[in-house]
Scaffold this motif. Structure first.
Motif, PDB file in Angstrom:
ATOM      1  N   PHE A  27       1.964  23.895  46.851  1.00  0.00           N
ATOM      2  CA  PHE A  27       3.333  24.346  46.610  1.00  0.00           C
ATOM      3  C   PHE A  27       3.872  23.887  45.252  1.00  0.00           C
ATOM      4  O   PHE A  27       5.089  23.898  45.023  1.00  0.00           O
ATOM      5  CB  PHE A  27       4.245  23.890  47.754  1.00  0.00           C
ATOM      6  N   SER A  28       2.971  23.526  44.354  1.00  0.00           N
ATOM      7  CA  SER A  28       3.387  23.176  43.000  1.00  0.00           C
ATOM      8  C   SER A  28       3.698  24.445  42.209  1.00  0.00           C
ATOM      9  O   SER A  28       3.295  25.559  42.588  1.00  0.00           O
ATOM     10  CB  SER A  28       2.281  22.390  42.294  1.00  0.00           C
ATOM     11  N   ASP A  29       4.402  24.292  41.094  1.00  0.00           N
ATOM     12  CA  ASP A  29       4.729  25.446  40.248  1.00  0.00           C
ATOM     13  C   ASP A  29       3.470  26.130  39.731  1.00  0.00           C
ATOM     14  O   ASP A  29       3.378  27.364  39.708  1.00  0.00           O
ATOM     15  CB  ASP A  29       5.584  24.987  39.061  1.00  0.00           C
ATOM     16  N   GLN A  30       2.497  25.313  39.317  1.00  0.00           N
ATOM     17  CA  GLN A  30       1.253  25.878  38.786  1.00  0.00           C
ATOM     18  C   GLN A  30       0.518  26.701  39.833  1.00  0.00           C
ATOM     19  O   GLN A  30       0.017  27.804  39.546  1.00  0.00           O
ATOM     20  CB  GLN A  30       0.342  24.758  38.271  1.00  0.00           C
ATOM     21  N   ALA A  31       0.462  26.169  41.057  1.00  0.00           N
ATOM     22  CA  ALA A  31      -0.244  26.879  42.124  1.00  0.00           C
ATOM     23  C   ALA A  31       0.467  28.179  42.482  1.00  0.00           C
ATOM     24  O   ALA A  31      -0.177  29.209  42.728  1.00  0.00           O
ATOM     25  CB  ALA A  31      -0.366  25.987  43.357  1.00  0.00           C
ATOM     26  N   LEU A  32       1.804  28.152  42.507  1.00  0.00           N
ATOM     27  CA  LEU A  32       2.551  29.374  42.818  1.00  0.00           C
ATOM     28  C   LEU A  32       2.192  30.482  41.841  1.00  0.00           C
ATOM     29  O   LEU A  32       1.961  31.636  42.239  1.00  0.00           O
ATOM     30  CB  LEU A  32       4.052  29.094  42.779  1.00  0.00           C
ATOM     31  N   LEU A  33       2.109  30.154  40.565  1.00  0.00           N
ATOM     32  CA  LEU A  33       1.763  31.166  39.566  1.00  0.00           C
ATOM     33  C   LEU A  33       0.335  31.679  39.767  1.00  0.00           C
ATOM     34  O   LEU A  33       0.057  32.871  39.571  1.00  0.00           O
ATOM     35  CB  LEU A  33       1.931  30.603  38.163  1.00  0.00           C
ATOM     36  N   LYS A  34      -0.567  30.796  40.171  1.00  0.00           N
ATOM     37  CA  LYS A  34      -1.938  31.228  40.462  1.00  0.00           C
ATOM     38  C   LYS A  34      -1.965  32.229  41.615  1.00  0.00           C
ATOM     39  O   LYS A  34      -2.684  33.234  41.575  1.00  0.00           O
ATOM     40  CB  LYS A  34      -2.807  30.023  40.801  1.00  0.00           C
ATOM     41  N   TYR A  35      -1.165  31.956  42.653  1.00  0.00           N
ATOM     42  CA  TYR A  35      -1.108  32.876  43.787  1.00  0.00           C
ATOM     43  C   TYR A  35      -0.468  34.206  43.382  1.00  0.00           C
ATOM     44  O   TYR A  35      -0.874  35.270  43.863  1.00  0.00           O
ATOM     45  CB  TYR A  35      -0.329  32.249  44.943  1.00  0.00           C
ATOM     46  N   MET A  36       0.524  34.162  42.507  1.00  0.00           N
ATOM     47  CA  MET A  36       1.154  35.399  42.038  1.00  0.00           C
ATOM     48  C   MET A  36       0.163  36.230  41.223  1.00  0.00           C
ATOM     49  O   MET A  36       0.113  37.463  41.361  1.00  0.00           O
ATOM     50  CB  MET A  36       2.401  35.066  41.211  1.00  0.00           C
ATOM     51  N   ILE A  37      -0.610  35.562  40.380  1.00  0.00           N
ATOM     52  CA  ILE A  37      -1.650  36.273  39.625  1.00  0.00           C
ATOM     53  C   ILE A  37      -2.674  36.880  40.574  1.00  0.00           C
ATOM     54  O   ILE A  37      -3.119  38.027  40.393  1.00  0.00           O
ATOM     55  CB  ILE A  37      -2.318  35.318  38.613  1.00  0.00           C
ATOM     56  N   GLN A  38      -3.032  36.119  41.612  1.00  0.00           N
ATOM     57  CA  GLN A  38      -3.983  36.638  42.612  1.00  0.00           C
ATOM     58  C   GLN A  38      -3.442  37.911  43.260  1.00  0.00           C
ATOM     59  O   GLN A  38      -4.189  38.879  43.482  1.00  0.00           O
ATOM     60  CB  GLN A  38      -4.234  35.561  43.679  1.00  0.00           C
ATOM     61  N   ALA A  39      -2.146  37.926  43.551  1.00  0.00           N
ATOM     62  CA  ALA A  39      -1.532  39.108  44.162  1.00  0.00           C
ATOM     63  C   ALA A  39      -1.544  40.289  43.187  1.00  0.00           C
ATOM     64  O   ALA A  39      -1.820  41.434  43.581  1.00  0.00           O
ATOM     65  CB  ALA A  39      -0.105  38.786  44.596  1.00  0.00           C
ATOM     66  N   GLU A  40      -1.252  40.041  41.911  1.00  0.00           N
ATOM     67  CA  GLU A  40      -1.268  41.123  40.914  1.00  0.00           C
ATOM     68  C   GLU A  40      -2.667  41.703  40.742  1.00  0.00           C
ATOM     69  O   GLU A  40      -2.840  42.921  40.627  1.00  0.00           O
ATOM     70  CB  GLU A  40      -0.739  40.608  39.568  1.00  0.00           C
ATOM     71  N   VAL A  41      -3.669  40.839  40.732  1.00  0.00           N
ATOM     72  CA  VAL A  41      -5.058  41.311  40.595  1.00  0.00           C
ATOM     73  C   VAL A  41      -5.453  42.139  41.816  1.00  0.00           C
ATOM     74  O   VAL A  41      -6.073  43.209  41.691  1.00  0.00           O
ATOM     75  CB  VAL A  41      -6.014  40.116  40.409  1.00  0.00           C
ATOM     76  N   ALA A  42      -5.102  41.662  43.001  1.00  0.00           N
ATOM     77  CA  ALA A  42      -5.416  42.397  44.226  1.00  0.00           C
ATOM     78  C   ALA A  42      -4.747  43.769  44.224  1.00  0.00           C
ATOM     79  O   ALA A  42      -5.338  44.768  44.661  1.00  0.00           O
ATOM     80  CB  ALA A  42      -4.971  41.590  45.447  1.00  0.00           C
ATOM     81  N   LEU A  43      -3.516  43.817  43.728  1.00  0.00           N
ATOM     82  CA  LEU A  43      -2.790  45.095  43.656  1.00  0.00           C
ATOM     83  C   LEU A  43      -3.524  46.064  42.737  1.00  0.00           C
ATOM     84  O   LEU A  43      -3.739  47.235  43.084  1.00  0.00           O
ATOM     85  CB  LEU A  43      -1.368  44.843  43.151  1.00  0.00           C
ATOM     86  N   ALA A  44      -3.940  45.594  41.566  1.00  0.00           N
ATOM     87  CA  ALA A  44      -4.639  46.461  40.615  1.00  0.00           C
ATOM     88  C   ALA A  44      -5.968  46.951  41.181  1.00  0.00           C
ATOM     89  O   ALA A  44      -6.311  48.143  41.073  1.00  0.00           O
ATOM     90  CB  ALA A  44      -4.865  45.706  39.300  1.00  0.00           C
ATOM     91  N   LYS A  45      -6.705  46.038  41.806  1.00  0.00           N
ATOM     92  CA  LYS A  45      -7.996  46.430  42.381  1.00  0.00           C
ATOM     93  C   LYS A  45      -7.822  47.444  43.506  1.00  0.00           C
ATOM     94  O   LYS A  45      -8.598  48.401  43.630  1.00  0.00           O
ATOM     95  CB  LYS A  45      -8.724  45.192  42.903  1.00  0.00           C
ATOM     96  N   ALA A  46      -6.810  47.231  44.343  1.00  0.00           N
ATOM     97  CA  ALA A  46      -6.561  48.155  45.459  1.00  0.00           C
ATOM     98  C   ALA A  46      -6.189  49.538  44.938  1.00  0.00           C
ATOM     99  O   ALA A  46      -6.665  50.566  45.448  1.00  0.00           O
ATOM    100  CB  ALA A  46      -5.439  47.600  46.336  1.00  0.00           C
ATOM    101  N   GLN A  47      -5.351  49.587  43.905  1.00  0.00           N
ATOM    102  CA  GLN A  47      -4.929  50.876  43.361  1.00  0.00           C
ATOM    103  C   GLN A  47      -6.072  51.579  42.638  1.00  0.00           C
ATOM    104  O   GLN A  47      -6.177  52.819  42.686  1.00  0.00           O
ATOM    105  CB  GLN A  47      -3.733  50.661  42.429  1.00  0.00           C
ATOM    106  N   ALA A  48      -6.934  50.800  42.008  1.00  0.00           N
ATOM    107  CA  ALA A  48      -8.110  51.408  41.374  1.00  0.00           C
ATOM    108  C   ALA A  48      -9.047  51.976  42.433  1.00  0.00           C
ATOM    109  O   ALA A  48      -9.625  53.058  42.262  1.00  0.00           O
ATOM    110  CB  ALA A  48      -8.833  50.369  40.525  1.00  0.00           C
ATOM    111  N   GLN A  49      -9.173  51.252  43.537  1.00  0.00           N
ATOM    112  CA  GLN A  49     -10.043  51.695  44.634  1.00  0.00           C
ATOM    113  C   GLN A  49      -9.559  53.024  45.209  1.00  0.00           C
ATOM    114  O   GLN A  49     -10.362  53.908  45.528  1.00  0.00           O
ATOM    115  CB  GLN A  49     -10.063  50.620  45.718  1.00  0.00           C
ATOM    116  N   VAL A  50      -8.244  53.171  45.321  1.00  0.00           N
ATOM    117  CA  VAL A  50      -7.661  54.398  45.876  1.00  0.00           C
ATOM    118  C   VAL A  50      -7.631  55.518  44.831  1.00  0.00           C
ATOM    119  O   VAL A  50      -7.540  56.696  45.171  1.00  0.00           O
ATOM    120  CB  VAL A  50      -6.243  54.094  46.425  1.00  0.00           C
ATOM    121  N   GLY A  51      -7.719  55.146  43.538  1.00  0.00           N
ATOM    122  CA  GLY A  51      -7.727  56.146  42.478  1.00  0.00           C
ATOM    123  C   GLY A  51      -6.393  56.340  41.799  1.00  0.00           C
ATOM    124  O   GLY A  51      -6.185  57.329  41.083  1.00  0.00           O
ATOM    125  N   ILE A  52      -5.480  55.400  41.969  1.00  0.00           N
ATOM    126  CA  ILE A  52      -4.153  55.516  41.365  1.00  0.00           C
ATOM    127  C   ILE A  52      -4.168  55.063  39.912  1.00  0.00           C
ATOM    128  O   ILE A  52      -3.507  55.648  39.059  1.00  0.00           O
ATOM    129  CB  ILE A  52      -3.118  54.711  42.181  1.00  0.00           C
TER     130      ILE A  52
END
Length: 452
Positions: free
Chosen positions: A18-43
């Motif tokens: 729950f540190s600030d650094q870790a929160l940003l890592k999790y947010m980056i993880q979410a952004e990467v997952a979003l991009a990969k999911a949209q690429a998979q669907v073809g968006i």
């Protein structure tokens, strides 16, 4: 969160999650997952998703300027807006075309909520290990002390005899229920958040549901049936579980701290250099672990009040209620993990003084066996008559400072039905333990995975 108090109230791994650094890592993880999911669907183009993921892997939170992010968050209302700007700029520095697809179709709350759930999943993994360790230690105490007679107390007064193993069995049983609660809630609460501005994902046209499914798979989370921006029961359930754990550890800490009182001295927390001393009284051996746990048990209900109030939100996304979770939930996680760490430490190293347990049983000179005497007499002369007779005997024993057994032996109505050998048996604490051993057996069978 004070660094000075961290070793007293928190647990290092969960604090890091729950540190600030870790929160940003999790947010980056979410952004990467979003991009990969949209690429998979073809968006979005697969090449864009690959670059976004590569920058995240190679640069990570180094793409973020913490100082400017903190300043911008105060103006933006959350950290996601300035975070996305900085992360997009980092992608743009590598590939301008890929930068166009960062955060495509998402809203700030999607990323923050998903990051929160990722934090919760990792922290709950640690808490589950802690619970299993505490449970195992409590089971060990149950087995070891199942026959060790101990004073059972109600309203802080001596009641009837139990065994220390029975007290430990009750601790163990509560921890087992905590483990069951955790397992049962995982599929409900560990759920990805993706809904866009108002939960419709209109920006993704008719492919929103496909992206949600692919996004959840990327993160190894459950996919939500509906967007849950305004429905906070998942967050509340997580916090409520943590609060129950803290309450259960608080109950145990209250028990052993009372048993550590000088006049009782039945158990003691583990010893260590510099532990439990007083700044002015050299003889003191304070229950310092209990103090930390009980402080958490005092603090968490107040934090839960904020979490519960955050359930009442306006329309599709809230003003203020959601924001209050950012402060309360990490603190509840930290206090829960800290309480469990200290509980495990005490249960694994608890010092038990069986001699003092026996001594305390004799403190009242047999008065604790008054109910046993009454119940033995009741079938002979009726319960009400037996109660009155034993009550008078208790008053006489107290007034004359004599053992209740000695007083009872002189009562003619008692002599008519019991000889001294039978009365001695009635006055043995171990002969009046009810179904305690059956309860212990049931707890131990549960621990071994046996069916009752």
């Amino acid at each position: 969160m004070s660094h000075l108090y961290a070793s007293l109230f928190y647990q290092a791994e969960v604090t890091e999650i729950f540190s600030d650094q870790a929160l940003l890592k999790y947010m980056i993880q979410a952004e990467v997952a979003l991009a990969k999911a949209q690429a998979q669907v073809g968006i979005i183009p697969e090449s864009a998703a690959a670059i976004i993921a590569d920058v995240a892997d190679t640069q990570g939170i180094q793409t973020i300027n913490f100082e400017s992010l903190a300043t911008a968050a105060g103006l933006a209302g959350n950290i996601a807006i300035p975070f996305v700007k900085q992360f997009t700029a980092a992608i743009k520095a590598v590939d301008e075309d890929a930068a166009r697809y960062v955060h495509w179709g998402a809203t700030s709350q999607d990323i923050l909520d998903t990051a929160c759930i990722l934090q919760a999943r990792d922290a709950l993994t640690i808490i589950e290990v802690q619970l299993n360790n505490a449970y195992a230690a409590a089971i060990e105490l149950t087995e070891k002390y199942r026959d060790q007679v101990l004073m059972g107390r109600t309203w802080l007064q001596q009641g009837l005899p139990i065994t220390f193993g029975h007290k430990a069995a009750r601790w163990a049983d509560s921890l087992k229920r905590d483990l069951e609660r955790l397992e049962q809630m995982k599929s409900r609460v560990l759920t990805a958040q993706l809904g866009g501005a108002v939960g419709s994902l209109a920006s993704l046209l008719d492919q929103g549901s496909e992206v949600v499914e692919a996004y959840a798979v990327q993160l190894n989370l459950s996919a939500a049936t509906c967007t849950w921006h305004g429905e906070r029961d998942r967050i509340v359930e997580i916090a409520n579980f943590l609060a129950i754990v803290v309450g259960n550890t608080g109950k145990m800490a209250r028990d052993w701290s009372l048993m550590m009182q000088t006049e009782i001295a039945e158990v003691f927390e583990p010893t260590a250099k510099g532990r439990g001393g007083s700044s002015t009284m050299p003889h003191k051996r304070n229950p310092v672990a209990a103090a930390s746990i009980l402080a958490a048990a005092n603090r968490v209900p107040a934090l839960m009040s904020s979490i519960y109030q955050s359930m009442v939100q306006e329309h599709e996304r809230s003003l203020g209620s959601w924001h209050a979770e950012w402060l309360s939930l990490p603190d509840i996680f930290n206090l829960c993990a800290g309480s469990l760490e200290r509980t495990v430490e005490v249960l694994q190293g608890l010092e038990v003084n069986a001699q003092n347990m026996q001594r305390n049983i004799e403190t009242t000179q047999g008065l604790i066996m008054a109910e046993a005497m009454m119940m033995a007499l009741a079938p002979k002369i009726g319960r009400l008559n037996a109660h009155h007779l034993v009550e008078q005997a208790c008053k006489q024993a107290v007034a004359e400072q004599r053992h209740l057994y000695a007083v009872v032996c002189e009562i003619e109505q008692v002599q008519q039905h019991f000889n001294r050998e039978q009365l001695q048996q009635i006055f043995k604490p171990e002969s009046y333990l009810g179904n305690i051993q059956d309860q212990i057996d049931a707890v131990l069978k549960d621990a071994k995975g046996e069916v009752k």
